[in-house]
Motif scaffolding. Structure first.
Motif, mmCIF file in Angstrom:
data_model
loop_
_atom_site.group_PDB
_atom_site.id
_atom_site.type_symbol
_atom_site.label_atom_id
_atom_site.label_comp_id
_atom_site.label_asym_id
_atom_site.label_seq_id
_atom_site.Cartn_x
_atom_site.Cartn_y
_atom_site.Cartn_z
ATOM 1 N N SER A 300 0.856 -1.196 0.000
ATOM 2 C CA SER A 300 0.000 0.000 0.000
ATOM 3 C C SER A 300 0.886 1.237 0.000
ATOM 4 N N THR A 301 0.253 2.396 -0.026
ATOM 5 C CA THR A 301 1.045 3.639 -0.057
ATOM 6 C C THR A 301 1.882 3.768 1.214
ATOM 7 N N ARG A 302 1.410 3.192 2.345
ATOM 8 C CA ARG A 302 2.138 3.332 3.617
ATOM 9 C C ARG A 302 3.193 2.250 3.809
ATOM 10 N N GLY A 303 3.133 1.193 2.998
ATOM 11 C CA GLY A 303 4.106 0.111 3.172
ATOM 12 C C GLY A 303 3.446 -1.233 2.908
ATOM 13 N N PHE A 304 3.917 -2.272 3.583
ATOM 14 C CA PHE A 304 3.465 -3.639 3.306
ATOM 15 C C PHE A 304 2.802 -4.220 4.560
ATOM 16 N N PHE A 305 1.640 -4.901 4.360
ATOM 17 C CA PHE A 305 1.012 -5.565 5.503
ATOM 18 C C PHE A 305 0.344 -6.858 5.023
ATOM 19 N N VAL A 306 0.050 -7.747 5.992
ATOM 20 C CA VAL A 306 -0.600 -9.021 5.662
ATOM 21 C C VAL A 306 -2.106 -8.775 5.604
ATOM 22 N N ASN A 307 -2.772 -9.294 4.518
ATOM 23 C CA ASN A 307 -4.235 -9.146 4.424
ATOM 24 C C ASN A 307 -4.915 -10.502 4.645
ATOM 25 N N LYS A 322 -1.115 -7.554 11.371
ATOM 26 C CA LYS A 322 -0.824 -7.163 9.988
ATOM 27 C C LYS A 322 0.655 -6.869 9.750
ATOM 28 N N PHE A 323 1.436 -6.650 10.855
ATOM 29 C CA PHE A 323 2.875 -6.406 10.726
ATOM 30 C C PHE A 323 3.202 -5.287 9.720
ATOM 31 N N LEU A 324 2.475 -4.157 9.761
ATOM 32 C CA LEU A 324 2.730 -3.084 8.776
ATOM 33 C C LEU A 324 4.195 -2.657 8.851
ATOM 34 N N SER A 325 4.880 -2.710 7.707
ATOM 35 C CA SER A 325 6.291 -2.314 7.651
ATOM 36 C C SER A 325 6.504 -1.480 6.400
ATOM 37 N N HIS A 326 7.467 -0.552 6.472
ATOM 38 C CA HIS A 326 7.698 0.285 5.289
ATOM 39 C C HIS A 326 8.390 -0.498 4.181
ATOM 40 N N THR A 327 9.125 -1.545 4.545
ATOM 41 C CA THR A 327 9.777 -2.332 3.490
ATOM 42 C C THR A 327 9.330 -3.788 3.594
ATOM 43 N N ASN A 333 10.854 -10.459 7.695
ATOM 44 C CA ASN A 333 11.652 -10.776 8.893
ATOM 45 C C ASN A 333 10.753 -11.112 10.083
ATOM 46 N N GLN A 334 9.603 -10.398 10.161
ATOM 47 C CA GLN A 334 8.685 -10.655 11.267
ATOM 48 C C GLN A 334 7.876 -11.938 11.045
ATOM 49 N N LEU A 335 7.598 -12.245 9.782
ATOM 50 C CA LEU A 335 6.747 -13.410 9.482
ATOM 51 C C LEU A 335 7.502 -14.728 9.576
ATOM 52 N N SER A 336 8.807 -14.719 9.209
ATOM 53 C CA SER A 336 9.513 -15.993 9.083
ATOM 54 C C SER A 336 10.905 -15.928 9.715
ATOM 55 N N PRO A 337 11.133 -16.659 10.816
ATOM 56 C CA PRO A 337 12.467 -16.701 11.429
ATOM 57 C C PRO A 337 13.525 -17.236 10.456
ATOM 58 N N SER A 338 13.135 -18.214 9.617
ATOM 59 C CA SER A 338 14.099 -18.772 8.644
ATOM 60 C C SER A 338 14.518 -17.700 7.637
ATOM 61 N N PHE A 339 13.513 -16.884 7.239
ATOM 62 C CA PHE A 339 13.843 -15.812 6.287
ATOM 63 C C PHE A 339 14.851 -14.857 6.921
#
Length: 1370
Positions: A300-307, A322-327, A333-339
């Protein structure tokens, strides 16, 4: 975004801050002061793809050639002024560096070195490349609350100074910004994966240097010799017949990057519906993590979130977490420890890569072998394949590029001051490399049937295409255009000739005259020409458009005053003679080009020239002319030959060499007559004083140079020619009104003797329309026309009687030693010899055993080229489904020994697929009816190859299969496979092939990984960099090492400004800088520069290119000097392996490599292994240099040293006696080398006697208390290094600043010609001076080959140290 470190390299490396590449326009100049900037340099003698043709520099404002004579005088007069101007101009662009503090969310603030001439955008690029900020793309930079303009130069920003704080501010996304962000994240995830390099996309290519040296050599500590593993691999040992292919791409598994995600792709729910757009939704993504969790993500215009979407339910609202993050990286990084874990590993791995391993190359490089690549989901790759990639590229969004406008606008940029010229050349180069990439992609799309023709109703091979504002035509004879010139053969050759013409006019750089962007692509057996489009050309008939030249081969010929004015300028530059022809109405038309050259004025009112295929004079040796017009010599050589088309032209290099040769003859003849006249005037007693060494050259046809001519004779000849030129300038001077009548007679006689077209001055230019049956000359019986015909005929004669013997002499004296087809082609082209003379060259070389390797290379190249011609017809019209079968079958017939390999497809299958495909595959260029390839066998293919070589190269091959070719000519299967794959664009699977196998086919269809385009194009030049480079070389030759070094550093900076970070010329410049560092004793800097040269050579030329082999050998020497013995050996082993792949054991280069390996192994006391390599080097030197050469003496001495270290004094004595005999014969009893060898013999004899006594005592059973009498010296690293320098032809000097100053003063006092006189007088007496510098230790006998000895010792006496003279192996 890849980058190279900025000028403050140490700080940058510590902080992982990389300078941006894309817009690196002026900032790199700052590193001229330190010479340490990670900025690269140029090979000044080279068009590298063409390969290293002369980089001749024209000054746009003055005509370079006056009546065919090079304006040598202007160069000299203007040299001082221009050098001063250049140095002043450099001061103008010399920028100032300072540090700013960057404050970025989520990381600690840090300092960043910048330069005043950078753009703000370049700081952006640096931040997008730094390890801790690389995941950001959508941000602005603010100073004191004010947002900085991306395209502003830093020096124009108020308040920006040392220590200023620049804040990184996150900005809202737009759809374009979101797509840029996704592409950047995808590039980061793939940044250490070699997949793109093997697939040949996005200007990626592979490099293995850091794998070979097991890590970055600059960061290593020097090893003690005892910790060195020096076991050479079995396959590189002398005598090994094994040529494995896997080591070409070593440790390929280690290159794979850790997986961070299973899937990241665009969601099927795109695009967002209207109401969601108004909530700020831009793009929907779908991700599957390594933990197998599936997420739908909104950008989105504000960044990335889970829908809350799923595969079958659309619910775009934010999820509870939703873990809204600008990048996107922060979100993942918040969704996947392996990532999080794997991405950190990936960034670290990326950070460890040398910047040169990541920077894109200017042109795409393809490898001929590739490992099996995993194919994974990648929506960006998918989008790139089928979309036009518009909307988020760096140029104007939403529009295709107007290539023609971009190219012509860049040529119109101002070129008055140095900064303006840099910007102009940079812009030309950037647009050109983008155009080449677009044209290559378009050509592939055309052949793959992905572009619709603009004339779809025509027969397939007559179709033309437009894609991305580029016009594509196929290399077939459309509408019988070339019917009288050789049909399809002529149509295939014409684009190559046209490209040579475009290159010539492009380099002439005449203001107001424009050429088309032209790229010639060979792909899947087809030749496609891609050209930029003249505005308005498609809207009118060609007859209306052409205002100069002829569109129907001379029936209608038109002219235009503006074109006359423009072409008159280029004609003098290109040595084209103005001439008159008749059109069908009988009107006389004056032309300044060939009759086919067309002038079209576009809708943009620019004057374009096109169809430049006969810019240079015809080659009468391959033209249907009456044999009687050729000289007896030429008829004895079997000329004229009938060629398959009538478009054979001479090369520009030949025209230049011929004119230069005739000018020297003219000058010396005139000067001789003038001096004879003076002698008759003077009283008899003055005759002795005035007697001159100049000789006339009345018979200009005695072209063949004397093989025994030595360097000092050349020096004398040059000095005489210079003297003669001064006399002739006085004779022909315009100001001199008192020139007597008989002086004019002298000039007339000389002009007559050399075939000048004017009696009052030297004027040699060529009428490209002579010997053309379709051209009606205005005065066919005039003496002028017969003179013009004579000039063209003599130029073709000069090629056979002078240039071919010159090339052979260059090989005989080892100033040129081609190792594969590419380097042979380069050597021939630099002498102006066309490839159709390959048979004649092979015939000449065959007479000399000492250059047998050149003969082998000639034969292999003829076989490769003949096979390429056959492959072309073999591939045309093959059904797409059978493509891999057809290619693997052809390779089996060419390389394999199995009599009847199975093609994998039956004839019936071929026919069946033909019927089906006629309807479906309309897009493919030729209707599918080619099933003949199925019936090909090795016997039939080799018969065709022999016939093709006979017809095209007029050479008879005495072989009927690969086995008989190997037996008769000594070619290698693996070398033939390599060169064939490279010239046809075939990429085969990286695995071990049993090439000798006689029971089953070598290749299957699964072994064909890909087919790549082979691309030919022009190479824009960096003219100012060339001037700096030349000045630098002059300074070095005068002993002013520091000044020369600074100028070459400056050339490097200018090259970076023009070419960016990667270019073959930059690699060559780095190599010279490294050599200078080494000579001046800065081993560490030498290693650093050479490391960059190797990486760049691997990236832009190829991992197995001959230049890369040389670069490896240089780096090995510098590593040894830095006590990195292990790395030095690995690098030398790699160089030997690559040389074996390219050519095999039988090559002087292998001798040099073996001497180096032997010496390094000697240094670590591996005497037995050392001996194997040194013995092999000795045999090779005896074969190629003759049994009595100084190289053989040197090798004998090295073998003797190794034997003595092993305690085998008898063998040592035998070898040292050989060395002593040669030294005594070649250098005389009194020479230092002979004396040292004599001392060594005495010592060895003494040791042998002592040893024998001890042995006798042991045999008698007497008690031996000690072997104290024996002195077996272990070699010191210092003495081995000195021997390495001598073997590699390097005079190594440690000169203090005071000594440099003293040398400079010494040079300043003497005129250059006096120095030459002195050298001749003193001869070999001066040799001892060198030893005081090179060999302080008496037990070291140093002796390079004779001419190297003479050259290097002269250089040291005069403070001369030149780059090319001190190159390893050259």
């Amino acid at each position: 975004m890849a980058g190279i470190p900025g000028s403050d390299s140490e700080d940058n490396n510590n902080q992982n801050v990389d300078k941006p590449i894309e817009n690196k326009r002026d900032d790199s100049c700052s590193s001229a002061e330190t010479g340490k900037g990670d900025v690269e340099v140029v090979r000044m003698n080279g068009d590298s793809t063409e390969v290293n043709g002369k980089m001749d520099v024209s000054d746009e404002n003055s005509e370079d050639l006056v009546n065919g004579e090079k304006e040598k005088q202007t160069d000299k007069d203007g040299e001082k002024d221009s050098e001063e101007n250049k140095e002043q101009e450099v001061v103008l662009i010399q920028d100032t560096g300072f540090n700013v503090t960057i404050v970025c969310p989520g990381v600690d603030e840090f300092e960043l070195p910048v330069s005043s001439m950078e753009l703000v955008q370049e700081i952006h690029q640096v931040l997008m490349d730094r390890e801790d900020t690389c995941h950001r793309t959508c941000f602005s930079l603010q100073l004191d609350g004010q947002t900085l303009d991306n395209f502003a130069e830093l020096k124009s920003i108020e308040g920006l100074k040392e220590g200023s704080v620049i804040k990184v501010v996150e900005e809202p996304y737009t759809i374009r910004e979101a797509r840029i962000h996704l592409r950047h994240i995808r590039d980061l995830l793939k940044s250490v994966d070699p997949g793109d390099a093997y697939a040949g996309v996005d200007c990626n290519s592979v490099s293995f240097l850091n794998i070979i040296t097991a890590g970055d050599i600059i960061e290593k500590k020097s090893f003690k010799p005892d910790s060195v593993d020096c076991t050479p691999p079995e396959y590189i040992m002398p005598g090994s017949k094994e040529r494995p292919l896997l080591p070409l791409h070593p440790n390929i598994k280690d290159l794979k990057s850790p997986a961070c995600l299973k899937v990241l792709t665009l969601s099927g729910w795109n695009p967002p519906p209207g109401n969601r757009k108004m909530h700020g939704d831009l793009i929907y993504l779908y991700a599957v993590t390594l933990e197998d969790k599936k997420y739908h993500i909104t950008a989105s215009t504000r960044g990335f979130f889970v829908n809350q979407c799923t595969e079958d339910v659309f619910n775009p609202k934010a999820a509870s977490q939703k873990f809204l993050s600008h990048t996107l990286i922060e979100l993942l990084n918040q969704l996947s420890p392996s990532f999080k874990r794997n991405f950190a590993v990936l960034l670290k791995k990326r950070g460890q890569k040398h910047p040169f391993e990541r920077v894109p190359t200017p042109y795409q490089l393809y490898t001929w072998m590739a490992p099996q690549q995993e194919h994974y989901v990648d929506y960006i790759r998918a989008e790139d394949a089928f979309a036009t990639r518009l909307g988020y590229e760096e140029h104007i969004p939403g529009q295709t590029r107007d290539w023609n406008e971009e190219m012509q606008v860049t040529r119109e940029l101002s070129r008055k001051a140095l900064p303006e010229r840099l910007i102009r050349e940079r812009a030309i180069f950037k647009v050109h490399s983008d155009f080449v990439a677009a044209a290559t992609r378009g050509a592939q799309s055309v052949i793959d049937g992905n572009v619709m023709a603009i004339n779809p109703g025509d027969e397939a091979k007559n179709q033309m295409f437009i894609w991305n504002n580029i016009f594509f035509s196929l290399g077939f004879d459309v509408r019988d255009h070339y019917k009288d010139f050789g049909g399809d053969f002529a149509a295939y050759a014409a684009p190559g000739n046209d490209l040579q013409g475009v290159k010539a006019y492009f380099n002439a750089d005449i203001e107001g005259m424009y050429t088309l962007g032209t790229v010639v692509v060979d792909y899947r057996g087809y030749r496609i020409t891609a050209q930029s489009i003249i505005p308005g050309i498609l809207e009118r008939e060609q007859e209306q458009s052409v205002v100069y030249g002829s569109i129907d081969f001379g029936k209608t010929v038109v002219t235009n005053d503006k074109y006359k004015e423009l072409l008159q300028k280029s004609a003098s530059h290109l040595k084209i003679r103005p001439h008159k022809v008749l059109n069908e109405k009988g009107e006389e038309i004056e032309l300044f080009s060939s009759i086919e050259c067309k002038g079209i004025v576009g809708n943009d009112q620019r004057h374009y020239v096109l169809d430049l295929l006969r810019t240079f004079p015809p080659d009468v040796n391959f033209t249907q002319v009456d044999p009687e017009i050729l000289s007896k010599d030429m008829r004895n050589h079997g000329y004229p030959h009938i060629h398959r088309h009538k478009l054979c032209c001479l090369r520009q290099e030949l025209v230049d060499a011929f004119v230069e040769n005739r000018y020297v003859a003219f000058v010396r003849t005139a000067a001789y007559h003038f001096q004879q006249m003076q002698l008759h005037k003077k009283p008899a007693q003055d005759q002795v004083v005035k007697e001159t060494k100049l000789k006339a050259i009345p018979d200009t046809k005695t072209f063949v140079p004397n093989e025994s001519e030595k360097t000092d004779k050349k020096d004398v000849a040059e000095a005489e020619t210079e003297e003669a030129k001064k006399i002739v300038e006085a004779l022909t001077g315009k100001d001199n009104q008192t020139v007597e009548e008989n002086s004019r007679d002298i000039v007339k006689k000389a002009a007559l003797a050399v075939g000048s077209l004017s009696e009052t001055e030297f004027n040699l230019s060529f009428n490209p329309d002579v010997f053309q049956q379709h051209v009606k000359h205005a005065n066919p019986d005039s003496t002028v026309l017969s003179k013009e015909q004579q000039a063209v005929q003599e130029a073709a004669e000069f090629l056979v009687l002078h240039q071919i013997p010159t090339l052979v002499n260059n090989c005989l004296d080892h100033s040129s030693s081609p190792i594969d087809g590419a380097t042979l082609t380069e050597a021939m082209h630099s002498c102006g010899i066309n490839m159709r003379y390959l048979g004649k060259l092979a015939e000449t070389v065959a007479k000399y055993k000492s250059v047998s390797y050149v003969y082998t290379t000639c034969i292999a190249e003829m076989i490769t080229r003949a096979a390429k011609h056959l492959y072309k017809t073999h591939m045309q019209g093959v059904d797409m489904m059978s493509l891999t079968s057809a290619i693997s079958h052809f390779l089996n017939c060419l390389i394999g020994s199995l009599p009847n390999p199975n093609p994998g497809v039956t004839v019936d299958e071929g026919k069946g697929s033909k019927k089906r495909s006629k309807r479906k595959n309309k897009g493919i260029a030729i209707s599918i009816d080619n099933i003949e390839w199925v019936n090909e066998t090795p016997r039939t293919l080799w018969k065709k190859i022999v016939d093709e070589v006979d017809e095209y190269y007029h050479y008879t091959l005495e072989c009927d299969s690969i086995d008989s070719a190997i037996e008769k000519y000594g070619i290698q299967r693996v070398s033939l496979l390599r060169s064939f794959c490279q010239c046809t664009g075939i990429q085969i699977l990286l695995r071990e092939y049993n090439l000798e196998c006689r029971t089953k086919p070598i290749f299957t269809e699964d072994d064909i990984v890909n087919v790549f385009p082979v691309v030919k194009h022009i190479h824009p030049r960096a003219t100012d960099a060339y001037h700096f480079f030349s000045s630098g070389q002059q300074k070095i030759q005068q002993g002013q090492l520091k000044e020369g070094y600074d100028l070459i550093c400056e050339a490097l900076n200018l090259l970076n400004n023009v070419y960016g970070a990667m270019h073959p010329e930059i690699a060559a410049c780095l190599r010279l800088l490294a050599r200078l560092n080494y000579i001046m004793g800065d081993y560490c800097e030498a290693m650093s520069n050479q490391q960059r040269a190797v990486l760049m050579s691997e990236r832009v030329l190829g991992i197995d290119h001959p230049n890369t082999i040389t670069e490896y050998a240089h780096l090995a020497l510098y590593c040894f000097a830095n006590n990195q013995v292990s790395s030095a050996l690995r690098l030398m082993y790699r160089a030997r392996y690559l040389a074996l792949l390219c050519h095999g054991e039988n090559h002087p280069e292998i001798g040099l490599i073996d001497s180096n390996i032997g010496l390094i192994l000697h240094a670590v006391e591996e005497y037995d292994r050392s001996l194997v390599f040194l013995d092999n080097a000795l045999q090779l030197y005896q074969r190629f240099y003759g049994a009595k050469s100084l190289k053989v003496a040197m090798s004998n001495h090295l073998v003797a040293r190794t034997h003595s270290c092993r305690g085998d004094f008898r063998a040592a004595l035998t070898s040292e006696k050989e060395a002593y005999t040669i030294y005594r014969q070649m250098l005389g009893e009194e020479h230092d080398r002979t004396k040292e060898s004599s001392e060594c013999l005495k010592h060895l004899t003494q040791q042998a006697v002592v040893f024998q006594k001890k042995m006798n005592e042991i045999v008698k059973g007497e008690k031996v208390t000690s072997l104290a009498g024996l002195q077996i010296q272990t070699p010191s690293m210092h003495s081995v290094l000195e021997m390495l320098n001598v073997v590699n032809g390097i005079v190594f000097v440690q000169i203090s600043p005071e000594e440099i100053e003293r040398l400079r003063r010494q040079i300043g006092k003497k005129q250059e010609h006096k120095v030459e006189e002195k050298e001749k007088d003193t001869g070999n007496d001066n040799v001892n001076d060198t030893d005081s510098v090179t060999s302080p230790e008496k037990d070291v006998i140093t002796s390079p080959e004779k001419d190297e000895l003479a050259k290097s010792e002269k250089q040291i006496l005069n403070g001369e140290l030149i780059g090319e003279e001190i190159a390893v192996g050259h």
